[in-house]
Scaffold this motif. Sequence first.
Motif, PDB file in Angstrom:
ATOM      1  N   GLU A   1       0.832  -1.206   0.000  1.00 31.19           N
ATOM      2  CA  GLU A   1       0.000   0.000   0.000  1.00 31.19           C
ATOM      3  C   GLU A   1       0.868   1.258   0.000  1.00 31.19           C
ATOM      4  OE1 GLU A   1      -4.023  -1.911   2.067  1.00 31.19           O
ATOM      5  OE2 GLU A   1      -2.914  -0.307   3.101  1.00 31.19           O
ATOM      6  N   ASP A   2       0.303   2.328  -0.598  1.00 37.62           N
ATOM      7  CA  ASP A   2       0.953   3.655  -0.627  1.00 37.62           C
ATOM      8  C   ASP A   2       2.375   3.594  -1.169  1.00 37.62           C
ATOM      9  OD1 ASP A   2      -0.652   4.166   2.544  1.00 37.62           O
ATOM     10  OD2 ASP A   2      -1.367   4.657   0.516  1.00 37.62           O
ATOM     11  N   MET A   3       2.575   2.772  -2.170  1.00 32.34           N
ATOM     12  CA  MET A   3       3.941   2.622  -2.695  1.00 32.34           C
ATOM     13  C   MET A   3       4.392   3.882  -3.436  1.00 32.34           C
ATOM     14  SD  MET A   3       3.180  -0.100  -5.727  1.00 32.34           S
ATOM     15  CE  MET A   3       1.649  -0.677  -5.027  1.00 32.34           C
ATOM     16  N   THR A   4       3.467   4.764  -3.831  1.00 28.06           N
ATOM     17  CA  THR A   4       3.895   6.004  -4.513  1.00 28.06           C
ATOM     18  C   THR A   4       3.980   7.167  -3.523  1.00 28.06           C
ATOM     19  OG1 THR A   4       1.596   6.456  -5.057  1.00 28.06           O
ATOM     20  CG2 THR A   4       2.907   5.322  -6.730  1.00 28.06           C
ATOM     21  N   GLY A   5       3.698   6.892  -2.257  1.00 27.78           N
ATOM     22  CA  GLY A   5       3.800   7.941  -1.244  1.00 27.78           C
ATOM     23  C   GLY A   5       5.114   7.844  -0.492  1.00 27.78           C
TER      24      GLY A   5
ATOM     25  N   THR B   1      -4.309 -10.368  10.398  1.00 33.06           N
ATOM     26  CA  THR B   1      -3.795  -9.452   9.377  1.00 33.06           C
ATOM     27  C   THR B   1      -2.960  -8.388  10.068  1.00 33.06           C
ATOM     28  OG1 THR B   1      -5.680  -9.807   7.918  1.00 33.06           O
ATOM     29  CG2 THR B   1      -4.400  -7.791   7.564  1.00 33.06           C
ATOM     30  N   GLU B   2      -1.738  -8.201   9.589  1.00 31.56           N
ATOM     31  CA  GLU B   2      -0.827  -7.233  10.207  1.00 31.56           C
ATOM     32  C   GLU B   2      -0.274  -6.289   9.139  1.00 31.56           C
ATOM     33  OE1 GLU B   2       1.039 -10.801  12.874  1.00 31.56           O
ATOM     34  OE2 GLU B   2       1.933  -8.828  13.190  1.00 31.56           O
ATOM     35  N   ARG B   3       0.387  -5.252   9.600  1.00 34.49           N
ATOM     36  CA  ARG B   3       0.933  -4.258   8.654  1.00 34.49           C
ATOM     37  C   ARG B   3       2.369  -3.955   9.030  1.00 34.49           C
ATOM     38  NH1 ARG B   3      -1.349  -0.540   5.301  1.00 34.49           N
ATOM     39  NH2 ARG B   3      -3.428  -1.087   6.055  1.00 34.49           N
ATOM     40  N   LEU B   4       3.229  -3.935   8.024  1.00 34.72           N
ATOM     41  CA  LEU B   4       4.638  -3.568   8.206  1.00 34.72           C
ATOM     42  C   LEU B   4       4.852  -2.229   7.512  1.00 34.72           C
ATOM     43  CD1 LEU B   4       7.589  -4.118   9.017  1.00 34.72           C
ATOM     44  CD2 LEU B   4       7.822  -5.474   6.901  1.00 34.72           C
ATOM     45  N   GLU B   5       5.091  -1.183   8.309  1.00 32.03           N
ATOM     46  CA  GLU B   5       5.331   0.146   7.734  1.00 32.03           C
ATOM     47  C   GLU B   5       6.825   0.290   7.417  1.00 32.03           C
ATOM     48  OE1 GLU B   5       1.706   2.558   9.957  1.00 32.03           O
ATOM     49  OE2 GLU B   5       3.812   2.972  10.494  1.00 32.03           O
ATOM     50  N   CYS B   6       7.117   1.038   6.371  1.00 30.35           N
ATOM     51  CA  CYS B   6       8.521   1.089   5.933  1.00 30.35           C
ATOM     52  C   CYS B   6       8.760   2.324   5.087  1.00 30.35           C
ATOM     53  CB  CYS B   6       8.840  -0.161   5.128  1.00 30.35           C
ATOM     54  SG  CYS B   6       7.712  -0.413   3.742  1.00 30.35           S
ATOM     55  N   ASP B   7      10.031   2.486   4.675  1.00 28.76           N
ATOM     56  CA  ASP B   7      10.377   3.557   3.725  1.00 28.76           C
ATOM     57  C   ASP B   7      10.344   3.018   2.291  1.00 28.76           C
ATOM     58  OD1 ASP B   7      10.956   5.065   6.005  1.00 28.76           O
ATOM     59  OD2 ASP B   7      13.090   4.522   5.957  1.00 28.76           O
ATOM     60  N   TRP B   8      10.796   1.765   2.130  1.00 29.55           N
ATOM     61  CA  TRP B   8      10.907   1.149   0.805  1.00 29.55           C
ATOM     62  C   TRP B   8      10.430  -0.297   0.892  1.00 29.55           C
ATOM     63  CZ3 TRP B   8      12.465   4.284  -3.168  1.00 29.55           C
ATOM     64  CH2 TRP B   8      13.056   5.495  -2.804  1.00 29.55           C
ATOM     65  N   VAL B   9       9.921  -0.823  -0.208  1.00 36.94           N
ATOM     66  CA  VAL B   9       9.498  -2.224  -0.279  1.00 36.94           C
ATOM     67  C   VAL B   9      10.302  -2.920  -1.369  1.00 36.94           C
ATOM     68  CG1 VAL B   9       7.588  -3.838  -0.636  1.00 36.94           C
ATOM     69  CG2 VAL B   9       7.160  -1.600   0.426  1.00 36.94           C
ATOM     70  N   ALA B  10      10.942  -4.039  -1.015  1.00 37.86           N
ATOM     71  CA  ALA B  10      11.674  -4.858  -1.995  1.00 37.86           C
ATOM     72  C   ALA B  10      10.827  -6.095  -2.280  1.00 37.86           C
ATOM     73  CB  ALA B  10      13.035  -5.261  -1.441  1.00 37.86           C
ATOM     74  N   GLY B  11      10.359  -6.199  -3.531  1.00 36.33           N
ATOM     75  CA  GLY B  11       9.565  -7.358  -3.937  1.00 36.33           C
ATOM     76  C   GLY B  11      10.478  -8.478  -4.407  1.00 36.33           C
ATOM     77  N   CYS B  12      10.737  -9.412  -3.483  1.00 33.80           N
ATOM     78  CA  CYS B  12      11.648 -10.538  -3.782  1.00 33.80           C
ATOM     79  C   CYS B  12      10.873 -11.841  -3.662  1.00 33.80           C
ATOM     80  CB  CYS B  12      12.833 -10.534  -2.821  1.00 33.80           C
ATOM     81  SG  CYS B  12      13.802  -9.022  -2.836  1.00 33.80           S
ATOM     82  N   ASP B  13       9.599 -11.814  -4.077  1.00 35.32           N
ATOM     83  CA  ASP B  13       8.692 -12.930  -3.788  1.00 35.32           C
ATOM     84  C   ASP B  13       8.472 -13.867  -4.957  1.00 35.32           C
ATOM     85  OD1 ASP B  13       5.652 -10.842  -3.835  1.00 35.32           O
ATOM     86  OD2 ASP B  13       7.521 -10.718  -4.950  1.00 35.32           O
ATOM     87  N   GLY B  14       9.425 -13.914  -5.876  1.00 34.34           N
ATOM     88  CA  GLY B  14       9.402 -14.957  -6.888  1.00 34.34           C
ATOM     89  C   GLY B  14       8.294 -14.806  -7.915  1.00 34.34           C
TER      90      GLY B  14
ATOM     91  N   GLY C   1       7.404   3.731  -7.841  1.00 37.65           N
ATOM     92  CA  GLY C   1       7.420   4.480  -6.585  1.00 37.65           C
ATOM     93  C   GLY C   1       8.454   3.881  -5.652  1.00 37.65           C
ATOM     94  N   ARG C   2       8.011   3.482  -4.501  1.00 32.88           N
ATOM     95  CA  ARG C   2       8.927   2.925  -3.489  1.00 32.88           C
ATOM     96  C   ARG C   2       8.898   1.406  -3.425  1.00 32.88           C
ATOM     97  NH1 ARG C   2      10.613   6.645   1.131  1.00 32.88           N
ATOM     98  NH2 ARG C   2      10.714   8.680   0.125  1.00 32.88           N
TER      99      ARG C   2
END
Length: 430
Positions: free
Chosen positions: A129-133, A146-159, A278-279
């Motif tokens: 979510e909010d990857m362009t913010g 259901t949980e949420r991980l807040e961050c500065d950047w997201v690395a999609g390494c999920d194959g 985005g991020r």
Amino acid sequence: MRTQVAVIGGGPAGSLLSLLLHRAGIDSVVLERRSRAYVLSRIRAGVLEHGTTDTLRSVRLGDRMDAEGFGHDGVNLAFGGRTLRIDFADLVDKRVTIYGQTEVQHDLYDAMDDRGITIVDEAEATAVEDMTGERPSVVFARDGRTERLECDWVAGCDGQYGVSRQALPDDLVATFERVYPFGWLGILSETPPIDDELIYAHHPRGFALCSMRHKMLSRYYIQCPADADPTDWSDDHFWDELATRLPDEAVAHLQTGPSIEKSVTPLRSFVAEPMRHGRLLLAGDAAHIVPPTGAKGLNLAVSDVVYLASALREVYDSGSTDGVDAYSDHALRRVWKAVRFSWWMTTMLHRFPDTDDAFDRRIAEAELSYLEGSRAAQRSFAENYTGLPYHLPSSGRCSDLRQAGHGARSTAHRTAPGSGTGQRPVRPTG
Ligand code: FAS
Ligand code: PHB
């Protein structure tokens, strides 16, 4: 939960990225939907390029690899009843290392634990979510919650079946695909390998590959129909078909035994562009898939995360996003060269049952004959198979790629000729 970089996927790409970020003092959390036992049970790659082994050593993962892996200075191509050895040491002064992906993953997990890196197992990311913010987050499911991980950047390494690539807007993503009309039926057997080096065989009945994991663990593959069911193949049937496709001197050294693993891998080439929105930044199989013929899948995941870690380090060191802005173009340059090589090797070595015709067969034979008679062709094979250089600018920063002529140019980055931002193959250092 909050971190600097949320990493979706705890396979080789995500695990290695977290270690490279940790070395740069950047905090990350890895979300892996499977258990460690499951991840470690997957039998996959076996060949590491020199850039991969350099990178693993740079995060102090070289000891077991150097002790238990096998350095290979060449590879064998068998065709027309004869065998051509491509001599890497002589042609490009490089080698590859045989060290199974399972062992690499073991080492990655151990290093992550030793360094206190958080990997949340059996946690499935369901949305980005909010990857362009400025404050993206990853929604994930764990233990029915259901949980949420807040961050500065997201690395999609999920194959290839992950959620990251699906998170990119459809109107942004361009995909490129080639599905091959066959698969690989692979087995593991606790038998000594036929040869000290790999044998790739081209035969009228189809492709075969003789590989290994160690002196008493062999890995063999034969080309099979894309929809083949491994349970339809008895061990004896497999061994007989393998022997039919190998040259006599190889068969003479073939030791058969019960299979301890048997599986079918479909073959396809796939690339999604761009590898960033985005991020959210993609790396490894999340962005591209190659047929295993060229042994590039795992190695591309490594070069992607080397670039990505360098780009994110620049963000946190200097605030500049130039490296992140250049990441997708830069990673894709190396990706497409590996996609080309993997497609070329696959096309040259396999029989295409549906479309195969005399012209295709003659072209494949001509490719092999040209390799056999040309040192230049063998050198090209060797530099691609052992791994093309990573090419980071002398600064080591991806952002200077713009000045080095990679990616989209912009006036802000154009520098006077001879500005010294030359290129050099990167040698990751500790
Ligand atoms: P991976 O697929 O290895 O890892 C992605 C991880 O993300 C997985 O552990 C997955 O469980 C996790 N994940 C997925 N969705 C998630 C979600 N929503 N939330 C959290 N986690 C999620 N390459 C070779 O070079 N030679 C080979 O012989 C070879 N054989 C292969 C056989 C098979 C069956 C497959 C699928 C691949 C093979 N490959 C081979 C390629 C393979 O080695 C990959 O290139 C390599 O695993 C890439 O690593 P990652 O990008 O980390 O992706
Ligand atoms: C393997 O050992 O699993 C292997 C080796 C070389 C390849 C593919 C797979 O090209």
